[in-house]
Design an enzyme around this catalytic site. Structure first.
Site, PDB file in Angstrom:
ATOM      1  N   LYS A 111       1.501 -31.602  -4.494  1.00 20.80           N
ATOM      2  CA  LYS A 111       1.533 -31.836  -5.942  1.00 20.80           C
ATOM      3  C   LYS A 111       1.227 -33.303  -6.271  1.00 20.80           C
ATOM      4  O   LYS A 111       0.544 -33.603  -7.248  1.00 20.80           O
ATOM      5  CB  LYS A 111       2.894 -31.446  -6.532  1.00 20.80           C
ATOM      6  CG  LYS A 111       3.168 -29.947  -6.534  1.00 20.80           C
ATOM      7  CD  LYS A 111       2.464 -29.286  -7.709  1.00 20.80           C
ATOM      8  CE  LYS A 111       2.681 -27.810  -7.883  1.00 20.80           C
ATOM      9  NZ  LYS A 111       2.558 -26.920  -6.767  1.00 20.80           N
ATOM     10  N   LYS A 194      -6.824 -13.719  -0.970  1.00 17.98           N
ATOM     11  CA  LYS A 194      -5.543 -13.575  -1.650  1.00 17.98           C
ATOM     12  C   LYS A 194      -5.704 -13.508  -3.164  1.00 17.98           C
ATOM     13  O   LYS A 194      -6.398 -14.325  -3.758  1.00 17.98           O
ATOM     14  CB  LYS A 194      -4.641 -14.758  -1.284  1.00 17.98           C
ATOM     15  CG  LYS A 194      -3.234 -14.668  -1.842  1.00 17.98           C
ATOM     16  CD  LYS A 194      -2.379 -15.826  -1.377  1.00 17.98           C
ATOM     17  CE  LYS A 194      -1.007 -15.814  -2.027  1.00 17.98           C
ATOM     18  NZ  LYS A 194      -0.981 -16.309  -3.401  1.00 17.98           N
ATOM     19  N   LYS A 197      -2.776 -16.447  -9.083  1.00 17.22           N
ATOM     20  CA  LYS A 197      -3.015 -16.844 -10.472  1.00 17.22           C
ATOM     21  C   LYS A 197      -3.850 -18.117 -10.600  1.00 17.22           C
ATOM     22  O   LYS A 197      -4.385 -18.393 -11.664  1.00 17.22           O
ATOM     23  CB  LYS A 197      -1.697 -16.971 -11.250  1.00 17.22           C
ATOM     24  CG  LYS A 197      -0.774 -18.043 -10.745  1.00 17.22           C
ATOM     25  CD  LYS A 197       0.444 -18.193 -11.655  1.00 17.22           C
ATOM     26  CE  LYS A 197       1.507 -19.062 -11.029  1.00 17.22           C
ATOM     27  NZ  LYS A 197       2.230 -18.430  -9.923  1.00 17.22           N
TER      28      LYS A 197
HETATM   29  P1  ADP Z   1       0.492 -17.034  -7.064  1.00 15.01           P
HETATM   30  O1  ADP Z   1      -0.051 -17.015  -5.666  1.00 15.01           O
HETATM   31  O2  ADP Z   1      -0.311 -16.205  -7.984  1.00 15.01           O
HETATM   32  O3  ADP Z   1       0.708 -18.441  -7.583  1.00 15.01           O
HETATM   33  P2  ADP Z   1       3.298 -17.035  -6.647  1.00 15.01           P
HETATM   34  O4  ADP Z   1       3.107 -18.110  -5.639  1.00 15.01           O
HETATM   35  O5  ADP Z   1       3.976 -17.374  -7.930  1.00 15.01           O
HETATM   36  O6  ADP Z   1       1.892 -16.348  -6.976  1.00 15.01           O
HETATM   37  O7  ADP Z   1       4.035 -15.829  -5.919  1.00 15.01           O
HETATM   38  C1  ADP Z   1       5.126 -15.111  -6.414  1.00 15.01           C
HETATM   39  C2  ADP Z   1       5.454 -14.033  -5.396  1.00 15.01           C
HETATM   40  O8  ADP Z   1       4.377 -13.092  -5.239  1.00 15.01           O
HETATM   41  C3  ADP Z   1       5.709 -14.571  -3.978  1.00 15.01           C
HETATM   42  O9  ADP Z   1       6.777 -13.848  -3.396  1.00 15.01           O
HETATM   43  C4  ADP Z   1       4.416 -14.304  -3.243  1.00 15.01           C
HETATM   44  O10 ADP Z   1       4.629 -14.155  -1.853  1.00 15.01           O
HETATM   45  C5  ADP Z   1       3.937 -13.014  -3.892  1.00 15.01           C
HETATM   46  N1  ADP Z   1       2.466 -12.940  -3.903  1.00 15.01           N
HETATM   47  C6  ADP Z   1       1.637 -13.707  -4.633  1.00 15.01           C
HETATM   48  N2  ADP Z   1       0.335 -13.365  -4.417  1.00 15.01           N
HETATM   49  C7  ADP Z   1       0.358 -12.353  -3.517  1.00 15.01           C
HETATM   50  C8  ADP Z   1      -0.676 -11.548  -2.900  1.00 15.01           C
HETATM   51  N3  ADP Z   1      -1.956 -11.725  -3.176  1.00 15.01           N
HETATM   52  N4  ADP Z   1      -0.289 -10.595  -2.025  1.00 15.01           N
HETATM   53  C9  ADP Z   1       1.012 -10.402  -1.744  1.00 15.01           C
HETATM   54  N5  ADP Z   1       2.031 -11.108  -2.293  1.00 15.01           N
HETATM   55  C10 ADP Z   1       1.722 -12.080  -3.178  1.00 15.01           C
END
Ligand code: ADP
Ligand code: TRP
Length: 328
Positions: A111, A194, A197
């Site tokens: 960050k 993957k 967001k």
């Molecule tokens: P992002 O990757 O969109 O920023 P977050 O880091 O906020 O999502 O993840 C929130 C939860 O969702 C975590 O427990 C993460 O492991 C799960 N998660 C996020 N993206 C995926 C994905 N593509 N496949 C499986 N689990 C995911």
């Protein structure tokens, strides 16, 4: 009953990766564990959101949680900012955290590199606030993704340091909760491995997406010009879209198109159309629920108030005991 704590930052909507990777497992955990799910709005202050956005983001993520099946009658759902005990514990834990270990934390370094103009103390102490979130309910398990394991390790360090400093066996060591051996990874639609967001407009399908948005994103999903040999191994982008078919459309549909691929008869357009319609069918009930929940802000605020009251009962006890141990 074992206690589970998990938090989500109120940024954006939830996508199918969040749902299949984490949320639907939370939904299943509600019957077997005492679950605290909270919205980490204090953590989001590290990036200075404006007040109106902060409020609507909290409502938004709450509506997503509820639509996905988190049930207020079973689980405690609250906003982090409604639980001031967390910030008190955060202060005590900060006294035990060193500048060296905080500044070596991977998420802090990332960050700080991404945004050198805003390296605030809240960003540095993100892990102590997260530790407070977890220790305030004396959690046994914390269901988090791989990227959060370092924070959880630091939580155990702070818990042990507190015990050592005051010569008590008060906090136990919260463990990561991995739903089974192999967590499901949902790929993105842009060929990236993957869904996330932060991966751009066309990568993720959100629980709140309209039918048109879903169709558009899926029809534009990255593919190649097709197999050039019978039974050919799939390149990563094709592997990714097939995984989505398996997750969303199911095994039978996957097998059907897999057969077509192996025989070099695949028409990606047909497979995408099918995937798009199956995704629309899957997402529609979530979207409708989210829309109706967001239309009733009073209900959302009631859920948060009830959650805060229940979280308060558990947190109040911890803080009173911690104060006693410290000597106040
Ligand atoms: P992002 O990757 O969109 O920023 P977050 O880091 O906020 O999502 O993840 C929130 C939860 O969702 C975590 O427990 C993460 O492991 C799960 N998660 C996020 N993206 C995926 C994905 N593509 N496949 C499986 N689990 C995911
Ligand atoms: N840091 C987590 C994330 O970025 C969110 C979070 C904050 C959290 N406090 C927590 C997760 C406590 C689990 C437990 O995803």
């Amino acid at each position: 009953m074992k206690t589970v704590v998990s938090g989500v930052r109120p940024t954006g909507n939830l996508h199918l990766g969040n749902y299949f990777g984490a949320l639907h497992n939370f939904v299943k955990m509600q019957d077997d564990y005492k679950c605290y799910f909270f919205i980490a709005d204090l953590h989001s202050l590290t990036t200075h959101p404006n007040p109106a956005d902060l409020k609507s983001n909290v409502h938004n993520i709450l509506a997503n949680y509820l639509a996905a099946g988190i049930v207020p009658e079973k689980s405690v759902i609250y906003a982090q900012s409604d639980l001031p005990e967390t910030t008190e514990l955060y202060l005590y834990l900060n006294m035990l955290a060193s500048l060296g270990e905080l500044s070596r934390c991977t998420s802090f370094k990332d960050k700080a590199r991404e945004n050198p103009a805003n390296i605030n103390a809240g960003l540095l102490t993100y892990p102590t606030l997260m530790a407070a979130d977890i220790l305030i309910h004396k959690a046994d398990f914390v269901p988090v993704g791989k990227d959060q394991l370092q924070h959880l390790e630091m939580t155990r360090t702070f818990a042990n340091r507190f015990n050592a400093m005051y010569n008590v066996k008060y906090f136990n060591e919260p463990q990561a909760f991995n739903f089974g051996e192999k967590p499901l990874k949902v790929p993105g639609l842009d060929g990236k491995s993957k869904m996330g967001k932060s991966e751009g407009e066309m990568n993720a399908i959100y629980l709140s997406d309209t039918d048109e948005a879903i169709r558009k994103k899926i029809m534009r999903a990255v593919t190649d010009s097709g197999p050039t040999a019978l039974g050919q191994e799939k390149p990563e982008v094709i592997e990714n879209i097939f995984s989505l078919v398996r997750i969303i459309s199911g095994e039978e549909t996957y097998n059907f198109y897999n057969g077509k691929y192996n025989n070099m008869e695949i028409r990606y357009g047909d497979m995408k159309k099918q995937l798009a319609e199956d995704t629309v069918r899957f997402v529609t009930p979530f979207r409708e629920k989210i829309i109706s929940l967001l239309a009733d802000k009073k209900y959302l605020d009631d859920v948060l108030a009830e959650g805060a009251a229940q979280a308060h009962d558990s947190a109040k006890k911890t803080v009173a005991e911690v104060r006693g141990i410290i000597g106040f």
